[in-house]
Design an enzyme around this catalytic site. Structure first.
Site, PDB file in Angstrom:
ATOM      1  N   HIS A 165       0.828  -1.206   0.000  1.00 11.53           N
ATOM      2  CA  HIS A 165       0.000   0.000   0.000  1.00 11.53           C
ATOM      3  C   HIS A 165       0.865   1.260   0.000  1.00 11.53           C
ATOM      4  O   HIS A 165       0.781   2.093  -0.897  1.00 11.53           O
ATOM      5  CB  HIS A 165      -0.939  -0.023   1.212  1.00 11.53           C
ATOM      6  CG  HIS A 165      -1.545   1.308   1.542  1.00 11.53           C
ATOM      7  ND1 HIS A 165      -2.401   1.956   0.680  1.00 11.53           N
ATOM      8  CD2 HIS A 165      -1.391   2.124   2.621  1.00 11.53           C
ATOM      9  CE1 HIS A 165      -2.761   3.109   1.215  1.00 11.53           C
ATOM     10  NE2 HIS A 165      -2.163   3.237   2.390  1.00 11.53           N
ATOM     11  N   HIS A 176       4.201   6.531   5.731  1.00 13.57           N
ATOM     12  CA  HIS A 176       3.066   7.314   6.233  1.00 13.57           C
ATOM     13  C   HIS A 176       2.187   6.563   7.225  1.00 13.57           C
ATOM     14  O   HIS A 176       1.519   7.186   8.045  1.00 13.57           O
ATOM     15  CB  HIS A 176       2.217   7.881   5.083  1.00 13.57           C
ATOM     16  CG  HIS A 176       1.230   6.916   4.479  1.00 13.57           C
ATOM     17  ND1 HIS A 176       1.533   6.151   3.385  1.00 13.57           N
ATOM     18  CD2 HIS A 176      -0.037   6.603   4.819  1.00 13.57           C
ATOM     19  CE1 HIS A 176       0.483   5.407   3.077  1.00 13.57           C
ATOM     20  NE2 HIS A 176      -0.488   5.658   3.925  1.00 13.57           N
ATOM     21  N   GLU A 217       1.090   5.202  12.839  1.00 11.75           N
ATOM     22  CA  GLU A 217      -0.257   4.808  13.218  1.00 11.75           C
ATOM     23  C   GLU A 217      -0.368   3.296  13.444  1.00 11.75           C
ATOM     24  O   GLU A 217      -1.106   2.853  14.313  1.00 11.75           O
ATOM     25  CB  GLU A 217      -1.244   5.261  12.142  1.00 11.75           C
ATOM     26  CG  GLU A 217      -2.591   5.610  12.737  1.00 11.75           C
ATOM     27  CD  GLU A 217      -3.574   6.089  11.691  1.00 11.75           C
ATOM     28  OE1 GLU A 217      -3.130   6.409  10.568  1.00 11.75           O
ATOM     29  OE2 GLU A 217      -4.770   6.125  11.998  1.00 11.75           O
ATOM     30  N   ASP A 218       0.351   2.530  12.666  1.00 11.58           N
ATOM     31  CA  ASP A 218       0.124   1.082  12.675  1.00 11.58           C
ATOM     32  C   ASP A 218       1.240   0.241  13.286  1.00 11.58           C
ATOM     33  O   ASP A 218       1.142  -0.980  13.308  1.00 11.58           O
ATOM     34  CB  ASP A 218      -0.139   0.585  11.243  1.00 11.58           C
ATOM     35  CG  ASP A 218      -1.445   1.134  10.680  1.00 11.58           C
ATOM     36  OD1 ASP A 218      -2.302   1.516  11.496  1.00 11.58           O
ATOM     37  OD2 ASP A 218      -1.597   1.194   9.457  1.00 11.58           O
ATOM     38  N   ASP A 242      -2.899   8.337  -0.967  1.00 12.69           N
ATOM     39  CA  ASP A 242      -3.287   7.286  -0.030  1.00 12.69           C
ATOM     40  C   ASP A 242      -4.752   6.902  -0.275  1.00 12.69           C
ATOM     41  O   ASP A 242      -5.103   5.734  -0.412  1.00 12.69           O
ATOM     42  CB  ASP A 242      -3.089   7.838   1.393  1.00 12.69           C
ATOM     43  CG  ASP A 242      -3.560   6.893   2.485  1.00 12.69           C
ATOM     44  OD1 ASP A 242      -3.139   5.723   2.468  1.00 12.69           O
ATOM     45  OD2 ASP A 242      -4.337   7.335   3.353  1.00 12.69           O
TER      46      ASP A 242
HETATM   47 MN    MN Z   1      -2.418   4.666   4.201  1.00 15.70          MN
END
Ligand code: MN
Length: 729
Positions: A60, A84, A88-89, A151
């Site tokens: 991705h 990016h 967050e992940d 994105d």
């Molecule tokens: Mn993304």
């Protein structure tokens, strides 16, 4: 490692090599090591994570970077795209990004992470708040929005792997938020693709209808193109204009929207097909327009010159709808190669790597200027939802072009009113606006401006804004000016009133202090300057008592009399508190507390209707209620209605055996119960002392605690609550 994992790894490496191959073409000096470092870092961070499609998650981010490489963006943006989703992940923090790739990359990632929280516009204030963050992030670094759009584009392309209701949510959000965003930043290429992808999910039947219609008419359209293109080539060559002509069907969603807006069938959508003429120079654009019209007659009201007046997103082009053989119409767009680049790539065009230099930022500042302006104006806006509303107007609406009486063109957001236009011309014109004429006719200030309107503003000699104007205007520029005006004038009036009140009260209290000496007091009370405190008094937010009570006492000659300050101050003030009591259901009645008995919340009370001073509130049992002149018709029922922070003055008379430190112990006891002493008086005869104090209490309960504490002070023999008539003061 599993064989599957190895294959996936090889796929990722191949993608990265392809990415690098693209970058080196447009930017041979690009930092290859840094780019690969970003790749390895992000790949390792996402190791083991999978997408719904079954691919490694990192495909991705890598695709997002590739989309941006197609826009020829700089290395930092590509790295930010690759990492990016890391913060967050995964367990990495923003700081880890900053240390590895610098603050630019970290900023972009931070912005993208914040935007991720955004859901559909206008759902609630929390979401609007997130939107604020988005605007802020973009204003700080516009590349953030490019990453976010890329994105979203990849997520939309791979949407079919999600459940149906998720698909609908995301498609709707794309339509509500990301399409307008792409449009506002002029990135037509992304806008069209996002729009059509969302359209397909949201209204599949309509989508396939349009698709089928376009396929059916393909042969006819191609014949038509040939009929037009050949003579147009000749005509342009004859005029000596170097050019390229291309034509293809319009995007599905824009065709559908036209059909819906004009309530027509597909056969009647003029510009089902857009023909585009690209030329070298601006002058050539007009030459080409002339050549076009000499061959095919234009529809007079459908010529739009966005070269002379670019759209807010800086789009430039000439549009003209012309009649072609067979009675059909077709829209032709004429622009230079540069204009075309900018139309397709918008803000991205300004960040593209240019040979022999870095990113081209020449017009970029202009492009985000409006955004920064909104950020400044936004400080005036109290709640996020209102901010959202204004933003939606400035950000997402189409424009209309209107004319001043002198023929100047002004671009206004659709929905703007004549009042917006007045403020657009100049804030002074806005302030003095009393009416407007549109196309020669008087209209209300609320009417919506239409494309091509000629607007004349009628003004008065004096400014005359009102807060109701905030309902009329749509643009943040106008709102900003109106709010400022209201704030300033109201503020000035409040300061004046506050000053008058305090002057009077200081005088009444026989204090030498002047209002201008209250700077320290205003700071103690938490105001940054004197005027702000005066305004607060003027508006009734704080009582003059609070201020006067803080004025430092003049030094006394006798040490023991330190807390003695004229009882008159407080007596005068005591009678003047005007809130905290409800009078038998009547609002806004002047209420004062009787000085004779000083009622406080918890006391049983009764009101007397006085002559000219409203209602005077007494304690039940106060001797003044026995006045034979008072008939029952002058008694009125009252009840307590005080706020939790409201305080009342009570005078206490303390009898005690005189001794050293008696006053100090009493005042310490009071301060231990958090009680403010407003004034005190001390007298002694032989070895018996009498201390009279005015203290601030909240209610009867509070007073009882204070009395209990005072009763424990050594030497205290009795405490009485002051009541005129029962004891001489
Ligand atoms: Mn993304």
């Amino acid at each position: 490692m599993s064989p599957g994992g190895r294959t996936a790894d090889l796929d990722l490496k191949a993608m990265m090599e392809e990415l690098w191959a693209k970058v080196r073409v447009y930017n041979p000096q690009a930092d290859e090591d840094k780019l690969w470092f970003g790749y390895r870092f992000a790949k390792a961070a996402h190791e083991g994570q999978m997408r719904k499609s079954g691919e490694p998650f990192f495909t991705h981010a890598l695709t997002v970077a590739t989309i941006l490489a197609d826009l020829r963006l700089d290395v930092d943006t590509l790295i930010a795209a690759m990492v990016h989703d890391v913060v967050e992940d995964t367990d990495y923090e923003m700081e880890d990004i900053r240390q590895r790739f610098g603050k630019d990359v970290a900023h972009m990632v931070d912005g993208v992470t914040k935007i991720s929280g955004i859901r559909a516009v206008n759902k609630d204030a929390r979401k609007a708040e997130t939107y604020r963050k988005l605007v802020l992030a973009i204003a700080q670094d516009p590349r953030t929005v490019l990453i976010k759009l890329a994105d979203r584009l990849h997520n939309m392309r791979t949407l079919s792997f999600l459940k149906d209701d998720r698909q609908l949510d995301i498609a709707q959000e794309t339509m509500d938020v990301y399409v307008p965003l792409a449009n506002r930043f002029g990135i037509a290429r992304m806008k069209w693709e996002l729009e059509d992808l969302a359209f397909k999910v949201l209204q599949p039947e309509r989508y396939f209808e349009v698709e089928a219609g376009i396929n059916q008419t393909r042969a006819e359209r191609e014949r038509l193109i040939q009929k037009i293109v050949t003579p147009l080539h000749e005509s342009l060559n004859h005029a000596g204009v170097k050019h390229e002509i291309s034509g293809r069907p319009k995007h599905f969603y824009s065709i559908y929207r036209k059909m819906k807006e004009q309530d027509i069938g597909m056969d009647r959508v003029y510009d089902l097909l857009a023909l585009r003429i690209i030329v070298d120079t601006k002058a050539d654009c007009y030459h080409a327009l002339g050549a076009l019209h000499s061959q095919f007659p234009p529809l007079a009201d459908r010529i739009k010159d966005y070269i002379a007046t670019p759209k807010a997103n800086m789009y430039q082009s000439i549009h003209s709808t012309v009649r072609v053989p067979g009675g059909k119409y077709i829209e032709v767009q004429i622009r230079t190669g540069d204009m075309h680049d900018r139309a397709e790539l918008g803000i991205a065009a300004h960040w593209r790597y240019k040979e022999g230099g870095g990113a081209d930022k020449s017009d970029l500042a202009e492009m985000v200027k409006w955004l920064r302006q909104i950020m400044v104006w936004e400080e005036d806006v109290a709640d996020a939802e209102e901010f959202m509303e204004t933003l939606k107007v400035d950000f997402f609406r189409d424009e209309v072009f209107v004319f001043s009486p002198g023929g100047d063109v002004f671009q206004m957001p659709r929905g703007a009113t004549p009042l917006d236009f007045a403020f657009r011309i100049h804030s002074e014109v806005g302030f003095r606006c009393i009416g407007a004429k549109v196309n020669g006719r008087i209209v209300t200030l609320r009417s919506e401006l239409q494309n091509g309107d000629s607007v004349e503003i009628l003004t008065s000699k004096t400014p005359n804004p009102s807060s109701s104007w905030l309902e009329v205007v749509k643009t943040s520029r106008a709102k900003h000016h109106i709010r400022r005006w209201i704030k300033t004038t109201q503020f000035e009036e409040s300061v004046k009133l506050g000053r008058e009140i305090l002057e009077k009260e200081l005088k009444r209290a026989h204090l030498k202090t002047k209002v201008d000496d209250l700077v320290d007091v205003s700071q103690q009370m938490g105001y940054t300057d004197l005027d702000k405190m005066l305004a607060a008094v003027g508006r009734g937010e704080i009582t003059h008592m609070k201020v006067v009570g803080r004025v430092a006492p003049a030094p006394e000659s006798k040490a023991e009399k330190v807390i003695s300050r004229g009882k008159e101050i407080y007596d005068s003030l005591l009678g003047r508190s005007t809130s905290g009591v409800r009078v038998a259901g009547v609002d806004n009645l002047m209420v004062s507390f009787a000085r004779c008995c000083q009622p406080i919340p918890g006391d049983s009370i009764l009101g007397i209707i006085t002559r000219g001073r409203g209602v005077s509130v007494h304690r039940v049992g106060c001797s003044n209620l026995n006045d034979p002149n008072l008939g029952p018709e002058r008694m009125i029922e009252v009840s307590w209605d005080s706020g939790p922070d409201q305080t009342f003055m009570v005078k206490l008379i303390i009898q005690a055996v005189d001794r050293k430190n008696l006053l100090m112990d009493i005042s310490n006891t009071l301060s231990n119960t958090n009680t403010n002493i407003a004034s005190g008086e001390f007298s002694a005869e032989d070895d018996l002392a009498k201390v009279t104090m005015v203290v601030e209490v909240r209610n009867l309960n509070n007073l009882e605690k204070i009395l209990k504490a005072l009763g424990k002070v050594r030497g205290v023999q009795g405490i009485e609550r002051f009541q005129l008539g029962t004891r001489k003061n």
